[in-house]
Design an enzyme around this catalytic site. Structure first.
Site, PDB file in Angstrom:
ATOM      1  N   LYS A 254       0.904  -1.218  -0.082  1.00 35.54           N
ATOM      2  CA  LYS A 254       0.075   0.011   0.205  1.00 35.54           C
ATOM      3  C   LYS A 254       0.776   1.396   0.218  1.00 35.54           C
ATOM      4  O   LYS A 254       1.598   1.414   0.938  1.00 35.54           O
ATOM      5  CB  LYS A 254      -0.782   0.091   1.249  1.00 35.54           C
ATOM      6  CG  LYS A 254      -1.779   1.297   1.429  1.00 35.54           C
ATOM      7  CD  LYS A 254      -2.657   1.137   2.494  1.00 35.54           C
ATOM      8  CE  LYS A 254      -3.200   2.718   2.749  1.00 35.54           C
ATOM      9  NZ  LYS A 254      -4.144   2.483   4.317  1.00 35.54           N
ATOM     10  N   LYS A 266     -10.027  12.778   8.312  1.00 33.10           N
ATOM     11  CA  LYS A 266      -9.658  12.535   9.694  1.00 33.10           C
ATOM     12  C   LYS A 266      -9.613  13.539  10.641  1.00 33.10           C
ATOM     13  O   LYS A 266      -9.460  14.861  10.256  1.00 33.10           O
ATOM     14  CB  LYS A 266      -8.176  11.812   9.572  1.00 33.10           C
ATOM     15  CG  LYS A 266      -8.192  10.450   8.998  1.00 33.10           C
ATOM     16  CD  LYS A 266      -6.680   9.985   8.937  1.00 33.10           C
ATOM     17  CE  LYS A 266      -6.617   8.592   8.334  1.00 33.10           C
ATOM     18  NZ  LYS A 266      -7.354   7.687   8.669  1.00 33.10           N
ATOM     19  N   ASP A 277       1.650   6.132   5.762  1.00 33.59           N
ATOM     20  CA  ASP A 277       0.622   5.276   5.344  1.00 33.59           C
ATOM     21  C   ASP A 277       1.198   4.577   3.945  1.00 33.59           C
ATOM     22  O   ASP A 277       0.367   3.858   3.335  1.00 33.59           O
ATOM     23  CB  ASP A 277      -0.811   6.043   4.897  1.00 33.59           C
ATOM     24  CG  ASP A 277      -1.853   5.130   5.124  1.00 33.59           C
ATOM     25  OD1 ASP A 277      -1.760   3.930   5.685  1.00 33.59           O
ATOM     26  OD2 ASP A 277      -2.823   5.574   4.546  1.00 33.59           O
ATOM     27  N   GLU A 338      -9.316   3.854   1.892  1.00 33.22           N
ATOM     28  CA  GLU A 338      -8.896   4.088   0.756  1.00 33.22           C
ATOM     29  C   GLU A 338      -7.834   3.001   0.188  1.00 33.22           C
ATOM     30  O   GLU A 338      -7.482   2.656  -0.778  1.00 33.22           O
ATOM     31  CB  GLU A 338      -8.198   5.295   0.533  1.00 33.22           C
ATOM     32  CG  GLU A 338      -6.882   5.583   0.916  1.00 33.22           C
ATOM     33  CD  GLU A 338      -6.560   5.260   2.363  1.00 33.22           C
ATOM     34  OE1 GLU A 338      -7.737   5.443   3.108  1.00 33.22           O
ATOM     35  OE2 GLU A 338      -5.538   5.090   2.925  1.00 33.22           O
ATOM     36  N   ARG A 340      -7.869  -0.339   0.798  1.00 34.74           N
ATOM     37  CA  ARG A 340      -8.193  -1.495   0.035  1.00 34.74           C
ATOM     38  C   ARG A 340      -8.502  -1.213  -1.296  1.00 34.74           C
ATOM     39  O   ARG A 340      -8.718  -2.107  -2.192  1.00 34.74           O
ATOM     40  CB  ARG A 340      -9.483  -1.879   0.877  1.00 34.74           C
ATOM     41  CG  ARG A 340     -10.751  -0.908   1.002  1.00 34.74           C
ATOM     42  CD  ARG A 340     -11.546  -1.360   2.082  1.00 34.74           C
ATOM     43  NE  ARG A 340     -11.219  -0.812   3.364  1.00 34.74           N
ATOM     44  CZ  ARG A 340     -11.829  -1.500   4.729  1.00 34.74           C
ATOM     45  NH1 ARG A 340     -13.033  -1.687   4.451  1.00 34.74           N
ATOM     46  NH2 ARG A 340     -11.133  -0.779   5.732  1.00 34.74           N
TER      47      ARG A 340
HETATM   48  N1  BES Z   1      -4.436   4.387   7.071  1.00 31.55           N
HETATM   49  C1  BES Z   1      -5.711   4.247   7.631  1.00 31.55           C
HETATM   50  C2  BES Z   1      -5.486   3.209   8.801  1.00 31.55           C
HETATM   51  C3  BES Z   1      -4.743   3.294  10.083  1.00 31.55           C
HETATM   52  C4  BES Z   1      -5.281   4.071  11.345  1.00 31.55           C
HETATM   53  C5  BES Z   1      -3.213   3.138  10.094  1.00 31.55           C
HETATM   54  C6  BES Z   1      -4.563   4.530  12.199  1.00 31.55           C
HETATM   55  C7  BES Z   1      -2.630   3.325  11.254  1.00 31.55           C
HETATM   56  C8  BES Z   1      -3.242   4.068  12.289  1.00 31.55           C
HETATM   57  C9  BES Z   1      -6.794   3.512   6.735  1.00 31.55           C
HETATM   58  O1  BES Z   1      -6.742   4.200   5.496  1.00 31.55           O
HETATM   59  C10 BES Z   1      -7.818   4.020   7.421  1.00 31.55           C
HETATM   60  O2  BES Z   1      -8.126   5.285   7.617  1.00 31.55           O
HETATM   61  N2  BES Z   1      -8.821   3.020   7.657  1.00 31.55           N
HETATM   62  C11 BES Z   1      -9.847   3.539   8.533  1.00 31.55           C
HETATM   63  C12 BES Z   1     -11.219   2.272   7.780  1.00 31.55           C
HETATM   64  C13 BES Z   1     -12.257   2.656   8.225  1.00 31.55           C
HETATM   65  C14 BES Z   1     -13.066   4.091   7.607  1.00 31.55           C
HETATM   66  C15 BES Z   1     -13.529   1.538   7.828  1.00 31.55           C
HETATM   67  C16 BES Z   1      -9.918   3.214   9.835  1.00 31.55           C
HETATM   68  O3  BES Z   1      -9.158   2.157  10.308  1.00 31.55           O
HETATM   69  O4  BES Z   1     -10.371   4.120  10.501  1.00 31.55           O
HETATM   70 ZN    ZN Z   2      -4.957   4.922   4.762  1.00 35.74          ZN
HETATM   71 MN    MN Z   3      -7.604   6.184   5.395  1.00 39.17          MN
END
Ligand code: BES
Ligand code: ZN
Ligand code: MN
Length: 492
Positions: A254, A266, A277, A338, A340
């Site tokens: 990724k 966020k 990321d 994003e 996935r």
């Molecule tokens: N890059 C983030 C995941 C992440 C969050 C990694 C915190 C490390 C620390 C990913 O793109 C994301 O935002 N995932 C969301 C998914 C949700 C919207 C279903 C998440 O984990 O909140």
């Molecule tokens: Zn992400």
């Molecule tokens: Mn994200």
């Protein structure tokens, strides 16, 4: 930094000129008759020192050694964990001292896992980030000599460890760079430069831009990239170390170079950490850096979908439906899910290599951080044998992971009226529903997924990339040299 393994006893190691001599002392140590051993024995008798892991005793210009500094370091049972903890404590204690040459010596025959841990800990503990500092006061350490009287039987492990260390460092470096110094374009250049530096026809790199990606029909990847001014890159790396007839292992990383969340933005606190990321992408680059050094007889393909996830008048919106390269349609209910969306098109692209296995590596979900913290990465696999091989590689390298399930029921929340699937499910089991989403694009080959959201970087005072899971991945790939994978290896 340079590593060297020398077949030296403790007595000979004490004669080495260096800035610091670190003697690792395990439980059951019995002093011999030489001066250094007698000194250790005395310190233990007076209870100034014992062999508990990370117990330290430091001396300056001792007559018993040629070193400027001598550090006795307890390593308990002498396993990888204890050696690592002990050496990191030694390096922390010597912080600020300009060490150039360090000798690390075992007071008894060394185990393979201990030698591996010495190399990892010395590389890890001496890394200094400088890229965006005006004063480039980086690492002073130039040479680490590892001494063991059973050196010859340790050489293979030692070489592997040194190869992993450069890969881990490469991954750390790229993950640490801020988003304005690691754009998709710059990541692509890093991949190309890496391949050039190999000076070997076994390595190759292709960079695809927005036009090529559109032609491939990667509508899901393009949707994430469309809110940014930075053009996306799809990076394809090849390493052909074995016959063409041998199917490759494909690694997919990724490469979100910054994740603002998009329109589903966020919160501001700690948003800076979303520069990490692209740690999955960095780990794929790191593995290739290790391959440049180790050149094992295997074939590997690296795929990196790289882009920013930003907001603008052009950004993808919640509710938008896109068509992935596989033909399946996706309703984007949350633009922050994003990872996935970029991975699914890369997973479809992977089919063309007829791979023996595809492993994707992604900082995919906050839910995985909640589930496993920063100790183990989340591991998912559609094949038990592949899951077992990756788990074992984690244990062997100390770069740990833990298997999580893929039961059908976990995917039910992805249902929607408006497309073949939604990109999010309910609030619970978020790491698993993300994996269930990816699984829908992997029916053509054995597949595994590593969620490294908790393990790729550290927050707080020690904020920085860890270089994980390069150690796990290199271990997994090198195991294929010893027992080549056949069609039945990862059978259902
Ligand atoms: N890059 C983030 C995941 C992440 C969050 C990694 C915190 C490390 C620390 C990913 O793109 C994301 O935002 N995932 C969301 C998914 C949700 C919207 C279903 C998440 O984990 O909140
Ligand atoms: Zn992400
Ligand atoms: Mn994200």
């Amino acid at each position: 930094m340079n590593f060297e393994l020398k077949p030296l006893t403790l007595v000979a190691a004490a004669a080495e000129k260096c800035d610091a001599l670190v003697v690792l002392i395990a439980d059951g140590f019995r002093p011999a008759k030489d001066d250094l051993s007698l000194l250790i024995g005395k310190a233990m008798k007076s209870e100034d020192f014992d062999t508990a892991p990370a117990k330290l005793l430091s001396l300056y210009q001792p007559v018993q050694a040629h070193a400027t500094r001598l550090v006795l370091a307890g390593v308990g049972v002498g396993g990888a964990r204890q050696v690592r903890a002990s050496l990191l404590a030694v390096l922390a204690g010597l912080k600020g001292v300009k060490l150039k040459r360090v000798v690390v010596c075992f007071a008894a025959p060394a185990k393979e896992e201990a030698v591996y841990a010495i190399v990892q800990a010395m590389a890890d503990g001496s890394y200094v980030y400088t890229t965006t500092k005006s004063r480039k006061e980086g690492r002073t350490l130039q040479k680490v000599v590892v001494c063991a009287n059973n050196a010859s039987e340790l050489q293979m492990t030692f070489d592997k460890a040194a190869g992993v260390a450069v890969g881990v460092e490469f991954a750390k470096e790229w993950a640490n760079r801020p988003a304005n110094f690691s754009t998709p374009t710059l990541l692509g250049q890093a991949a190309q430069d890496l391949v050039k530096s190999a000076r070997s026809a076994k390595f190759d790199c292709q960079l695809l831009g927005p036009k090529e990606v559109a032609k491939l029909g990667m509508g899901s990847f393009m949707a994430v990239a469309q809110g940014s001014e930075q053009p996306l890159r799809f990076i394809v790396l090849h390493y052909n170390g074995a016959a063409k007839s041998q199917p490759p292992t494909v690694l997919v990383g990724k490469g979100i170079t910054f994740d603002s969340g998009g329109i589903s933005i966020k919160p501001a606190a700690e948003m800076d950490e979303m520069k990490f990321d692209m740690s999955g992408a960095a780990s794929v680059l790191g593995v290739f850096r290790s391959l440049v050094q180790l050149k094992p007889a295997i074939n590997v393909v690296g795929l990196i979908p790289a882009c920013e996830n930003l907001l603008s008048g052009k950004a993808v919106k919640p509710g938008d439906v896109v068509t992935s390269m596989s033909g399946q349609t996706i309703e984007i209910l949350n633009t922050d899910a994003e990872g996935r969306l970029v991975l699914c098109d890369a997973l479809t692209y992977a089919e063309r290599f007829k791979p023996q296995a595809v492993v994707d590596i992604a900082t995919l979900t906050g839910a995985c951080v909640v589930a496993l913290g920063g100790v183990r990465s989340g591991l998912f696999s559609t094949r038990d044998s592949l899951g077992a091989a990756l788990f074992a590689a984690g244990e062997a390298s100390g770069d740990l992971c833990w298997r999580l399930p893929l039961d059908e029921e976990y995917g039910e929340g992805l249902k929607t009226q408006f497309a073949d699937m939604a990109n999010i499910a309910g609030r619970t089991g978020g790491a698993i529903s993300a994996a269930k989403f990816l699984e829908r694009f992997t029916s053509k080959y054995p597949w595994a997924h590593l969620d490294i959201a908790g393990t790729a970087w550290k927050s707080g005072a020690a904020k920085g990339a860890t270089g994980r899971p390069v150690g796990l991945l290199v271990e997994f790939l090198l195991a294929q040299v010893l027992s080549p994978v056949s069609e039945s290896t990862y059978a259902k």
